[in-house]
Design a protein around this motif. Sequence first.
Motif, mmCIF file in Angstrom:
data_model
loop_
_atom_site.group_PDB
_atom_site.id
_atom_site.type_symbol
_atom_site.label_atom_id
_atom_site.label_comp_id
_atom_site.label_asym_id
_atom_site.label_seq_id
_atom_site.Cartn_x
_atom_site.Cartn_y
_atom_site.Cartn_z
ATOM 1 N N LEU A 20 33.214 45.171 33.069
ATOM 2 C CA LEU A 20 34.638 45.475 32.932
ATOM 3 C C LEU A 20 34.870 46.514 31.836
ATOM 4 O O LEU A 20 35.735 47.382 31.974
ATOM 5 N N ARG A 21 34.103 46.425 30.765
ATOM 6 C CA ARG A 21 34.257 47.401 29.680
ATOM 7 C C ARG A 21 33.888 48.805 30.136
ATOM 8 O O ARG A 21 34.431 49.781 29.632
ATOM 9 N N ARG A 22 32.980 48.916 31.088
ATOM 10 C CA ARG A 22 32.625 50.238 31.610
ATOM 11 C C ARG A 22 33.802 50.871 32.342
ATOM 12 O O ARG A 22 33.826 52.076 32.554
ATOM 13 N N PHE A 23 34.768 50.043 32.727
ATOM 14 C CA PHE A 23 35.985 50.538 33.357
ATOM 15 C C PHE A 23 37.138 50.578 32.353
ATOM 16 O O PHE A 23 38.305 50.490 32.713
ATOM 17 N N SER A 24 36.771 50.692 31.079
ATOM 18 C CA SER A 24 37.733 50.912 29.986
ATOM 19 C C SER A 24 38.689 49.751 29.770
ATOM 20 O O SER A 24 39.831 49.939 29.344
ATOM 21 N N LEU A 150 35.395 61.721 29.838
ATOM 22 C CA LEU A 150 35.881 60.784 28.826
ATOM 23 C C LEU A 150 34.964 59.573 28.727
ATOM 24 O O LEU A 150 34.425 59.098 29.726
ATOM 25 N N THR A 151 34.825 59.061 27.511
ATOM 26 C CA THR A 151 34.140 57.784 27.328
ATOM 27 C C THR A 151 35.077 56.670 27.796
ATOM 28 O O THR A 151 36.293 56.880 27.917
ATOM 29 N N PRO A 152 34.550 55.468 28.068
ATOM 30 C CA PRO A 152 35.435 54.366 28.450
ATOM 31 C C PRO A 152 36.560 54.115 27.441
ATOM 32 O O PRO A 152 37.695 53.832 27.828
ATOM 33 N N LYS A 153 36.269 54.229 26.160
ATOM 34 C CA LYS A 153 37.301 53.978 25.149
ATOM 35 C C LYS A 153 38.359 55.072 25.164
ATOM 36 O O LYS A 153 39.564 54.794 25.046
#
Length: 219
Positions: A20-24, A150-153
């Motif tokens: 999920l974090r990979r999807f920001s 863009l990075t996830p963050k």
Amino acid sequence: MRVLVVEDKQVLADSIAEGLRRFSMAVDVCYDGAHALERITVNAYDVVVLDRDLPVVHGDEVCRAVLADGGLSRVLMLTASAGITDKVAGLGLGADDYLTKPFEFAELIARVQALARRVPRALPPVLRRDGVLLDLPRHQATRDGMLLALTPKEFAVLEVLMRAEGMVVSSEELLEKAWDEHADPFTNAVRVAVMTLRRKLGQPPLIQTVAGVGYRFGS
């Protein structure tokens, strides 16, 4: 969006959270129902991914608590049982969606994103403003047709700013919505993320700093 993952199998819980974090998404993790009850009283979550068969406090009780809290969290219930009786029972508790283990991760992502778009009002899957297009299902951002790396963050920060529709977003709000519970509120993480995002968006600048208040997106 901010998501709470409640799953007693630690490897699975951590795997879901990382995906999920990979999807920001900002993701907090609990391995039992008691800890989950504590988390929902502290943080406002868009989606709760909830295993039904939890130790200490059963997932059904956690689901009831999420709904009784009066918030706008959506519940995606996970279970190892594919029986229709269990599905009906879970949905009868107020869960918004139901997913049987084992599941394809792509389906989990799609269901979480679909639920999040219903909080607190219908949210479009694609955001457009000032030449920037943010495609949430595809996790892509472009400006004037050019793909942004863009990075996830950075993607998460951009989403929060664009959803604000020209209103100022404070650093505290960005930290709450784009980071998880382990974020240190005294770091310069927000400032650094905004700085790199502003650079990648290019000219003319689209992110304005409002001194002492926060940040605003728009020309």
